[in-house]
Design a protein around this motif. Structure first.
Motif, short mmCIF file in Angstrom:
data_model
loop_
_atom_site.label_atom_id
_atom_site.label_comp_id
_atom_site.label_asym_id
_atom_site.label_seq_id
_atom_site.Cartn_x
_atom_site.Cartn_y
_atom_site.Cartn_z
N ILE A 132 -9.11 44.77 -78.69
CA ILE A 132 -9.40 45.03 -77.51
C ILE A 132 -10.89 44.39 -77.35
CG2 ILE A 132 -10.00 46.50 -75.51
CD1 ILE A 132 -6.92 46.18 -76.24
N ASP A 133 -11.19 43.41 -76.27
CA ASP A 133 -12.34 43.10 -75.86
C ASP A 133 -13.09 43.71 -74.58
OD1 ASP A 133 -12.39 41.21 -77.99
OD2 ASP A 133 -11.35 39.61 -76.87
N ALA A 134 -12.24 44.40 -73.99
CA ALA A 134 -12.67 44.76 -72.74
C ALA A 134 -11.70 46.00 -72.24
CB ALA A 134 -13.01 43.99 -71.48
N VAL A 135 -12.21 47.01 -71.41
CA VAL A 135 -11.32 48.20 -70.90
C VAL A 135 -11.41 47.95 -69.43
CG1 VAL A 135 -10.88 50.50 -70.73
CG2 VAL A 135 -11.57 49.66 -72.91
N VAL A 136 -10.24 48.03 -68.90
CA VAL A 136 -10.05 47.96 -67.49
C VAL A 136 -9.57 48.99 -66.85
CG1 VAL A 136 -9.22 46.52 -65.23
CG2 VAL A 136 -9.68 45.48 -67.58
N VAL A 137 -10.28 49.82 -66.15
CA VAL A 137 -9.90 51.20 -65.63
C VAL A 137 -9.54 51.24 -63.99
CG1 VAL A 137 -10.35 53.77 -65.57
CG2 VAL A 137 -11.48 51.96 -67.41
N ASP A 138 -8.35 51.83 -63.88
CA ASP A 138 -7.97 52.09 -62.20
C ASP A 138 -9.13 53.11 -61.76
OD1 ASP A 138 -6.33 52.12 -60.00
OD2 ASP A 138 -5.82 54.27 -60.65
N VAL A 139 -9.16 53.39 -60.69
CA VAL A 139 -10.16 54.13 -60.08
C VAL A 139 -9.42 55.41 -59.32
CG1 VAL A 139 -12.19 54.61 -58.49
CG2 VAL A 139 -11.94 52.35 -59.87
N LEU A 140 -8.71 55.18 -58.18
CA LEU A 140 -8.05 56.19 -57.19
C LEU A 140 -7.06 56.93 -57.95
CD1 LEU A 140 -7.89 54.05 -54.05
CD2 LEU A 140 -9.63 55.60 -54.64
N GLY A 141 -7.23 58.14 -58.12
CA GLY A 141 -5.94 58.90 -58.88
C GLY A 141 -6.59 58.95 -60.41
N THR A 142 -6.91 57.88 -61.04
CA THR A 142 -7.23 57.98 -62.38
C THR A 142 -8.68 58.30 -62.71
OG1 THR A 142 -5.96 55.99 -62.69
CG2 THR A 142 -7.46 56.50 -64.41
N LEU A 143 -9.57 58.11 -62.11
CA LEU A 143 -11.17 58.77 -62.18
C LEU A 143 -11.27 59.77 -61.10
CD1 LEU A 143 -12.98 55.39 -63.17
CD2 LEU A 143 -11.58 56.96 -64.54
N VAL A 144 -10.79 59.57 -60.03
CA VAL A 144 -11.12 60.54 -59.00
C VAL A 144 -10.08 61.06 -58.35
CG1 VAL A 144 -13.44 59.35 -58.30
CG2 VAL A 144 -11.12 58.48 -57.26
N ASP A 145 -10.03 62.35 -57.77
CA ASP A 145 -9.11 62.88 -57.24
C ASP A 145 -8.82 62.79 -55.68
OD1 ASP A 145 -7.14 65.18 -56.24
OD2 ASP A 145 -8.03 66.84 -57.35
N GLU A 146 -7.87 61.63 -55.40
CA GLU A 146 -7.67 61.45 -54.19
C GLU A 146 -7.30 62.06 -53.11
OE1 GLU A 146 -6.35 57.28 -51.91
OE2 GLU A 146 -5.56 57.64 -53.94
N PRO A 147 -6.10 63.07 -53.56
CA PRO A 147 -5.62 64.23 -52.64
C PRO A 147 -6.79 65.04 -52.04
CG PRO A 147 -4.08 63.81 -54.26
CD PRO A 147 -5.43 63.19 -54.56
N ALA A 148 -7.51 65.54 -53.07
CA ALA A 148 -8.65 66.51 -52.88
C ALA A 148 -9.63 66.02 -51.80
CB ALA A 148 -9.34 67.02 -54.20
N GLY A 149 -9.98 64.74 -52.03
CA GLY A 149 -10.86 64.35 -51.25
C GLY A 149 -10.53 63.88 -49.73
N ILE A 150 -9.23 63.59 -49.63
CA ILE A 150 -8.72 63.24 -48.17
C ILE A 150 -8.63 64.76 -47.70
CG2 ILE A 150 -6.95 62.33 -46.89
CD1 ILE A 150 -8.76 60.27 -48.30
#
Length: 231
Positions: free
Chosen positions: A6-24
């Motif tokens: 692996i040369d780089a890691v690509v990370v999703d944000v919504l749901g993966t790193l942050v709790d979207e339902p809680a914020g909305i």
């Protein structure tokens, strides 16, 4: 060992790193404080159905591209109408709740551990402006953050993942896509990226037929599986 490939890691944000339902849901409670929890959840589901359906329409070409800010404004108006709220300022505030999503407890430290070993790229369906606010609010740190707005479409369209490939300067098979959504990982996999599923309560779990490279309980577990940086 996968980390050596692996040369780089690509990370999703919504749901993966942050709790979207809680914020909305927090935004919906600010909009209408007297609502019961069940009603708040129903309004969140209304919000999410609108976002999902409109993104699908954009993906299939039946609607011109609209950035996430526009879709959030539409969803906020639907929710406010359903709640019986007719206050433009309150609706505008609700539309911005997608920029105030809380990070999962392991997110900040997990990203820091991953960034010690790999170039770290955030890849989100959120607009550039929304992603800036979200990153600041949740204290997300990257070497590069990319928005699907630059591809004028949404994941899982191949052109969104190609943004990360282009920025990394590496071939797709040298990138690891990390997400809590199996549909997101399938999209990356179709372009040749390696994949890591991270379990979240609000994610899209893998189907029996899915074959992802890694499965992790959280970002700490993922960092453990990828190993410590070479000193």
């Amino acid at each position: 060992m996968l980390a050596c490939e692996i040369d780089a890691v690509v990370v999703d944000v919504l749901g993966t790193l942050v709790d979207e339902p809680a914020g909305i849901c927090a935004g919906i409670r600010d909009l209408a404080p007297s609502l019961a929890d069940l009603a708040v959840d129903e309004l969140w589901q209304l919000w999410q159905r609108h976002i999902d359906s409109e993104q699908r329409r954009i993906l299939d070409g039946s609607r011109p591209y609209t950035a996430s800010d526009g879709l959030d404004s539409e969803a906020a108006k639907l929710v406010a109408d359903a709640a019986g709220i007719d206050d433009p300022a309150a609706v505008d505030a609700l539309a911005l709740s997608g920029r105030r999503l809380p990070a999962w407890p392991d997110t900040v430290l997990g990203l820091a551990r991953l960034a010690e070993r790999f170039p770290l790229i955030g890849l989100s369906n959120a607009s550039r402006t929304a992603l800036l606010g979200l990153n600041a609010h949740a204290d997300l740190r990257w070497h590069q953050a990319l928005s699907a707005e630059d591809a004028r479409t949404y994941k899982p369209a191949p052109s969104v993942y190609k943004l990360a490939v282009a920025v990394s300067g590496a071939p797709p098979e040298r990138l690891l896509m990390v997400a809590a959504h199996a549909w997101d990982l399938r999209g990356a996999q179709n372009l040749g990226l390696r994949t890591a599923y991270v379990a979240r309560p609000v994610g899209d779990p893998p189907a029996p037929s899915d074959r992802f490279d890694l499965h992790a309980e959280n970002l700490a577990d993922l960092a453990d599986q990828l190993g410590d940086p070479i000193r």
